[in-house]
Design an enzyme around this catalytic site. Structure first.
Site, PDB file in Angstrom:
ATOM      1  N   GLU A 133      -9.738 -43.840  28.450  1.00 48.18           N
ATOM      2  CA  GLU A 133     -10.807 -43.822  27.589  1.00 48.18           C
ATOM      3  C   GLU A 133     -12.153 -44.911  28.196  1.00 48.18           C
ATOM      4  O   GLU A 133     -11.848 -45.960  28.536  1.00 48.18           O
ATOM      5  CB  GLU A 133     -10.538 -44.462  26.057  1.00 48.18           C
ATOM      6  CG  GLU A 133     -11.688 -44.232  25.112  1.00 48.18           C
ATOM      7  CD  GLU A 133     -11.156 -43.800  23.813  1.00 48.18           C
ATOM      8  OE1 GLU A 133      -9.808 -43.755  23.671  1.00 48.18           O
ATOM      9  OE2 GLU A 133     -11.914 -44.073  22.725  1.00 48.18           O
ATOM     10  N   ARG A 134     -13.407 -44.333  28.410  1.00 48.74           N
ATOM     11  CA  ARG A 134     -14.204 -44.778  28.718  1.00 48.74           C
ATOM     12  C   ARG A 134     -14.242 -45.262  30.308  1.00 48.74           C
ATOM     13  O   ARG A 134     -14.680 -46.493  30.506  1.00 48.74           O
ATOM     14  CB  ARG A 134     -14.765 -46.172  28.065  1.00 48.74           C
ATOM     15  CG  ARG A 134     -14.840 -45.763  26.406  1.00 48.74           C
ATOM     16  CD  ARG A 134     -15.692 -44.766  26.421  1.00 48.74           C
ATOM     17  NE  ARG A 134     -15.759 -44.305  24.717  1.00 48.74           N
ATOM     18  CZ  ARG A 134     -16.469 -43.235  24.237  1.00 48.74           C
ATOM     19  NH1 ARG A 134     -17.223 -42.615  24.853  1.00 48.74           N
ATOM     20  NH2 ARG A 134     -16.602 -43.122  22.961  1.00 48.74           N
ATOM     21  N   LYS A 275      -5.094 -52.717  17.528  1.00 49.28           N
ATOM     22  CA  LYS A 275      -6.393 -51.994  16.887  1.00 49.28           C
ATOM     23  C   LYS A 275      -5.742 -51.414  15.499  1.00 49.28           C
ATOM     24  O   LYS A 275      -5.088 -50.413  15.693  1.00 49.28           O
ATOM     25  CB  LYS A 275      -7.104 -51.128  17.643  1.00 49.28           C
ATOM     26  CG  LYS A 275      -8.149 -50.388  17.080  1.00 49.28           C
ATOM     27  CD  LYS A 275      -8.917 -49.341  18.135  1.00 49.28           C
ATOM     28  CE  LYS A 275     -10.042 -48.531  17.606  1.00 49.28           C
ATOM     29  NZ  LYS A 275     -10.854 -47.629  18.488  1.00 49.28           N
ATOM     30  N   GLU A 279     -11.717 -47.107  13.134  1.00 51.02           N
ATOM     31  CA  GLU A 279     -12.186 -45.828  13.640  1.00 51.02           C
ATOM     32  C   GLU A 279     -10.806 -44.635  13.502  1.00 51.02           C
ATOM     33  O   GLU A 279     -10.519 -44.389  14.571  1.00 51.02           O
ATOM     34  CB  GLU A 279     -12.521 -46.022  15.143  1.00 51.02           C
ATOM     35  CG  GLU A 279     -13.604 -46.829  15.392  1.00 51.02           C
ATOM     36  CD  GLU A 279     -14.310 -46.886  16.775  1.00 51.02           C
ATOM     37  OE1 GLU A 279     -13.388 -46.795  17.602  1.00 51.02           O
ATOM     38  OE2 GLU A 279     -15.475 -46.985  16.955  1.00 51.02           O
ATOM     39  N   ARG A 329     -23.028 -52.339   9.039  1.00 52.50           N
ATOM     40  CA  ARG A 329     -21.760 -52.064  10.043  1.00 52.50           C
ATOM     41  C   ARG A 329     -21.773 -53.729  10.835  1.00 52.50           C
ATOM     42  O   ARG A 329     -20.931 -54.245  10.847  1.00 52.50           O
ATOM     43  CB  ARG A 329     -21.915 -51.227  11.141  1.00 52.50           C
ATOM     44  CG  ARG A 329     -21.110 -51.370  12.451  1.00 52.50           C
ATOM     45  CD  ARG A 329     -20.965 -50.141  12.948  1.00 52.50           C
ATOM     46  NE  ARG A 329     -20.399 -50.253  14.416  1.00 52.50           N
ATOM     47  CZ  ARG A 329     -19.997 -49.508  15.224  1.00 52.50           C
ATOM     48  NH1 ARG A 329     -20.362 -48.288  15.131  1.00 52.50           N
ATOM     49  NH2 ARG A 329     -19.415 -49.848  16.310  1.00 52.50           N
ATOM     50  N   LYS A 353     -15.247 -58.524  19.366  1.00 53.18           N
ATOM     51  CA  LYS A 353     -16.423 -58.372  20.277  1.00 53.18           C
ATOM     52  C   LYS A 353     -17.426 -59.102  20.303  1.00 53.18           C
ATOM     53  O   LYS A 353     -17.669 -59.620  19.230  1.00 53.18           O
ATOM     54  CB  LYS A 353     -16.749 -56.813  20.202  1.00 53.18           C
ATOM     55  CG  LYS A 353     -15.605 -55.761  20.333  1.00 53.18           C
ATOM     56  CD  LYS A 353     -16.378 -54.314  20.074  1.00 53.18           C
ATOM     57  CE  LYS A 353     -15.113 -53.000  20.414  1.00 53.18           C
ATOM     58  NZ  LYS A 353     -15.691 -52.007  20.477  1.00 53.18           N
ATOM     59  N   ASP A 358     -21.436 -53.283  19.084  1.00 53.43           N
ATOM     60  CA  ASP A 358     -20.742 -52.467  20.172  1.00 53.43           C
ATOM     61  C   ASP A 358     -21.163 -52.498  21.577  1.00 53.43           C
ATOM     62  O   ASP A 358     -21.587 -51.553  21.899  1.00 53.43           O
ATOM     63  CB  ASP A 358     -20.122 -51.195  19.622  1.00 53.43           C
ATOM     64  CG  ASP A 358     -19.018 -50.662  20.166  1.00 53.43           C
ATOM     65  OD1 ASP A 358     -18.186 -51.283  21.034  1.00 53.43           O
ATOM     66  OD2 ASP A 358     -18.805 -49.306  19.997  1.00 53.43           O
ATOM     67  N   GLU A 386     -19.573 -48.570  29.504  1.00 51.29           N
ATOM     68  CA  GLU A 386     -19.679 -47.617  28.476  1.00 51.29           C
ATOM     69  C   GLU A 386     -21.186 -47.021  27.902  1.00 51.29           C
ATOM     70  O   GLU A 386     -21.701 -46.115  27.938  1.00 51.29           O
ATOM     71  CB  GLU A 386     -18.807 -47.561  27.332  1.00 51.29           C
ATOM     72  CG  GLU A 386     -19.092 -46.621  26.148  1.00 51.29           C
ATOM     73  CD  GLU A 386     -18.140 -46.959  24.894  1.00 51.29           C
ATOM     74  OE1 GLU A 386     -17.049 -47.836  24.924  1.00 51.29           O
ATOM     75  OE2 GLU A 386     -18.285 -46.379  23.780  1.00 51.29           O
ATOM     76  N   TRP A 536     -21.384 -43.544  11.782  1.00 49.65           N
ATOM     77  CA  TRP A 536     -21.028 -44.712  12.571  1.00 49.65           C
ATOM     78  C   TRP A 536     -21.842 -45.849  12.057  1.00 49.65           C
ATOM     79  O   TRP A 536     -21.617 -46.922  12.732  1.00 49.65           O
ATOM     80  CB  TRP A 536     -21.254 -44.283  13.792  1.00 49.65           C
ATOM     81  CG  TRP A 536     -20.290 -43.248  14.513  1.00 49.65           C
ATOM     82  CD1 TRP A 536     -20.827 -42.032  14.498  1.00 49.65           C
ATOM     83  CD2 TRP A 536     -18.691 -43.225  14.705  1.00 49.65           C
ATOM     84  NE1 TRP A 536     -19.711 -40.923  14.703  1.00 49.65           N
ATOM     85  CE2 TRP A 536     -18.624 -41.764  14.885  1.00 49.65           C
ATOM     86  CE3 TRP A 536     -17.792 -43.856  14.717  1.00 49.65           C
ATOM     87  CZ2 TRP A 536     -17.233 -41.329  15.259  1.00 49.65           C
ATOM     88  CZ3 TRP A 536     -16.581 -43.766  15.018  1.00 49.65           C
ATOM     89  CH2 TRP A 536     -16.133 -42.382  15.331  1.00 49.65           C
TER      90      TRP A 536
HETATM   91  O1  GCW Z   1     -17.053 -48.491  21.432  1.00 46.42           O
HETATM   92  C1  GCW Z   1     -16.137 -47.875  20.975  1.00 46.42           C
HETATM   93  C2  GCW Z   1     -15.669 -46.951  22.164  1.00 46.42           C
HETATM   94  C3  GCW Z   1     -14.181 -46.455  21.601  1.00 46.42           C
HETATM   95  C4  GCW Z   1     -13.247 -47.496  21.636  1.00 46.42           C
HETATM   96  C5  GCW Z   1     -13.707 -48.384  20.599  1.00 46.42           C
HETATM   97  C6  GCW Z   1     -12.800 -49.620  20.332  1.00 46.42           C
HETATM   98  C7  GCW Z   1     -10.824 -47.528  22.302  1.00 46.42           C
HETATM   99  O2  GCW Z   1     -16.736 -45.954  21.916  1.00 46.42           O
HETATM  100  O3  GCW Z   1     -13.796 -45.386  22.870  1.00 46.42           O
HETATM  101  O4  GCW Z   1     -11.922 -47.123  21.452  1.00 46.42           O
HETATM  102  O5  GCW Z   1     -14.910 -48.925  20.805  1.00 46.42           O
HETATM  103  O6  GCW Z   1     -13.162 -50.816  21.109  1.00 46.42           O
HETATM  104  O7  GCW Z   1     -11.891 -49.612  19.913  1.00 46.42           O
END
Ligand code: GCW
Length: 675
Positions: A133-134, A275, A279, A329, A353, A358, A386, A536
């Site tokens: 993923e990414r 996680k 999402e 958000r 994060k 994000d 990403e 989102w």
């Molecule tokens: O920024 C988003 C990404 C998802 C990612 C998510 C996360 C793994 O687009 O691909 O999922 O963050 O950090 O959980």
């Protein structure tokens, strides 16, 4: 060898230790890191090991208790003999690689070092079918043979469906990767994506645990602990228990049993990354439990073995109605986690994060740092690009990270940066704090898709080890080691491109901290309104008068009030909000004058024209390296630069046109903007 050796080319090692004689002074025989050190020294650079101390040119000495931590090392050089000293063989391993690096970079060999951050981790978002993923550099190093036929989204997957081996088992590649990581001080990795679905749920059980154990053994020998991301619903999926409620006894016993089995097989296993309620992933909210209930339940299960839980704070409403202006958000992780401060066990770290949204090109530091006072915290970055150009566009990210970790939260009068104080001082166990980052490697020949993206992996490790290093120093080191045999003037060309590349990318991207004007889902390329009417929570609110999100306390969402008084005051007022996050905090007219003296609209035009010009300049500069550097590396970057040029052009013209149409204000310099 079917892959690029990166900054650890044989040439680098050969030039520094080739032919030299080593003497091991009290280096324990039986420990895996010691054995690894011996084979490193003999394998690379064809050094000699001598039994006579008097003959030695390099002495590796274990001296328990001499240095600040078991990872610290000291280099001493006198009368032609270099000593590498550590409390343990791990310290010596780091000292050994430091010695090699310092020799190549002419940095002097009387030097002592202790890592700034105790945790220096890489999270892989690798999936059991081999995709990442990414990921922008090919398939996973760990998984990838069986998976082609599996459907990772099939939620009812049962372990009985395992008909093949999902592990790639390319151990040479894994070993080289582990070496690269330990050479820059990384001490933990998580192997699989945090979205844990289908077969990946079963990585914590037999028979898949076998493959994990093989990989973990390689990492262990380089002083790196292995972690796994888990699926919150594992009790249901693996053992058909009816619930995943963290307070349910059967669920608690399930996790204890899972932990016991894992630690039987992998005694130095790190623990779990989670996680949850994020999402669409399951989590404790489903059972009306808190995230502290969830994290602490897992923490108890791994506690007898010294295990550790990374619990992610990336929890927000990802089904927001764009019409709803009351939800922000940016506030979500604070709303979810500040009330739980002080409730997490000692072996839990919240994984946060760095920004409130994000991994955008420009975001403020999340107010959780400084806000949380009695919780172990780990700051999460993203090495994989990403939102930063997919390792197609050149983007050396270290300057951005450096700025983030140096931000002064102003909770006290003295300097109060996250890196230097907040993480440790607000922890209940300072050893459970540090940095983690989504990795950027794959099976591509050069590991990172774009050869130059290696510098981000290198830089992340180096900066995590030593927060005082500058992005300039780190880049210099990486270029010296990676392009060892070219003339200094050519290295300078590479340096000039890379050191400005983060700023260049920022210039042609979404302006002034507004973020997210990207193509939905892939996140590469421009789409001004791609997320504007989506669920989102990432909106820019541009209208004919102005643009930006009002997050002030007085008239907006109140987000800016989450910081310390002094920082909150700065962000509350557009006049004192730094330009690069202005639109993150305020909705301002296009004619608003920035601290730089330009109006917002003119800034948008200027930076977007400049950003594109910057890419044209890189193309010119890079072309001077043809025939100078390795042909594979030359064309690898040259090809990507053509794509970057196209990308920058689209960003420039779509952003400029959009804001021209919205504002009706012409460019002062009359450059071409499409009507
Ligand atoms: O920024 C988003 C990404 C998802 C990612 C998510 C996360 C793994 O687009 O691909 O999922 O963050 O950090 O959980």
């Amino acid at each position: 060898m079917e892959f690029d050796q990166t900054w650890l080319t044989s040439e680098v090692v050969e030039r520094s230790i080739g032919g030299k004689s080593f003497y091991f002074d009290d280096l324990p025989e039986e420990n895996e890191v010691s054995l690894r050190l011996r084979s490193e020294i003999l394998g690379w650079g064809r050094a000699r090991i001598t039994s006579d101390k008097e003959d030695a040119e390099i002495i590796l000495r274990v001296r328990p208790g001499v240095l600040a931590t078991d990872e610290s090392y000291r280099l001493e050089s006198s009368e032609g003999v270099i000593s590498v000293i550590g409390n343990t063989s791990r310290g010596i391993l780091y000292g050994f690689y430091s010695m090699v690096r310092r020799m190549i970079n002419h940095q002097g060999l009387n030097f002592e070092s202790t890592p700034s951050q105790p945790i220096r981790m890489i999270d892989h978002w690798d999936q059991i079918d081999g995709t990442i993923e990414r990921g922008y550099a090919g398939e996973s190093l760990f998984f990838g043979q069986y998976g082609k036929n599996s459907n990772p989204d099939r939620k009812e997957f049962s372990v009985r469906d395992v008909v093949g081996d999902p592990f790639r088992r390319d151990y040479q590649r894994v070993e080289f990767y582990a070496r690269m990581l330990s050479s820059i001080g990384i001490n933990a990795v998580s192997l699989n994506n945090v979205n844990v679905r289908g077969l990946a749920t079963f990585l914590i059980t037999d028979p898949l645990l076998d493959g994990v154990a093989d990989i973990a053994q390689i990492f262990t020998s380089f002083g790196i602990k292995t972690y796994l991301a888990i699926n919150w619903e594992a009790p249901k999926r693996i053992k058909q228990i009816k619930t995943s409620d963290p307070l349910d006894q059967e669920v608690r016993d399930f996790w204890k049993e899972i932990a016991r089995n894992i630690y039987n097989r992998i005694p130095d296993f790190g623990g779990f990354v989670v996680k949850a309620d994020s999402e669409g992933e399951p989590g404790p909210y489903q059972y009306k439990r808190t995230h502290a209930d969830g994290a602490n339940m897992l923490a108890e299960a791994v506690e007898p073995y010294g295990g550790h839980i990374f619990w992610r704070t990336f929890v927000y409403n990802s089904r927001q109605d764009w019409r709803d202006r009351s939800t922000d958000r940016a506030k979500a992780s604070s709303e979810n986690f500040l009330p739980l401060d002080g409730q997490f066990k000692e072996n839990v770290s919240l994984q946060i994060k760095f920004g409130p949204i994000d991994f955008q090109t420009s975001e403020p530091l999340t107010p959780l740092f400084g806000g949380l006072k009695r919780t172990n915290q780990v700051m999460e970055f993203q090495i994989t690009a990403e939102y930063l150009g997919h390792q197609i566009d050149i983007n050396y990210i270290v300057p951005q990270w450096k700025k983030v970790i140096s931000f002064d939260t102003k909770y006290r009068d003295v300097g109060d940066s996250v890196a230097s104080c907040i993480l440790k001082e607000h922890a209940i166990d300072p050893e459970k704090t540090g940095f983690t980052s989504v990795g950027n490697v794959g099976m591509d020949y050069n590991w990172t898709g774009n050869k130059l993206s290696q510098a981000n992996l290198y830089g992340y490790g180096r900066l995590s080890w030593d927060n005082e290093l500058t992005p300039e120093e780190i880049l210099d080191e990486w270029i010296n080691q990676t392009f060892l045999s070219i003339q200094p003037k050519y290295r300078k060309t590479i340096y000039e491109i890379m050191i400005t590349s983060n700023e260049t990318y920022k210039k042609y991207n979404a302006p002034l901290g507004i973020g997210f004007m990207v193509v939905p889902s892939s996140h590469y390329g421009v789409s001004v309104n791609g997320y504007e009417y989506d669920r989102w929570g990432t909106y820019h609110f541009a209208d004919r008068n102005g643009v930006g999100v009002d997050r002030s306390v007085a008239t907006g969402t109140g987000f800016s009030g989450l910081y310390s008084d002094e920082v909150a005051r700065m962000y509350e007022d557009p006049a004192t909000t730094p330009d690069d996050v202005l639109l993150f905090f305020h909705h301002v007219p296009y004619t608003h004058v920035l601290q730089s003296g330009e109006t917002v609209i003119q800034h948008i035009y200027n930076t977007h024209f400049d950003g594109y010009e910057g890419v044209l300049d890189y193309i010119k500069k890079w072309s001077t390296l043809e025939g100078v550097i390795d042909e594979i590396d030359y064309s690898n970057v040259a090809r990507r630069l053509q794509l970057q040029k196209q990308n920058a052009l689209e960003w420039r013209d779509q952003i400029n046109t959009y804001f021209y149409r919205m504002s009706g204000i012409a460019d002062e310099h009359n450059r071409t903007i499409y009507e």
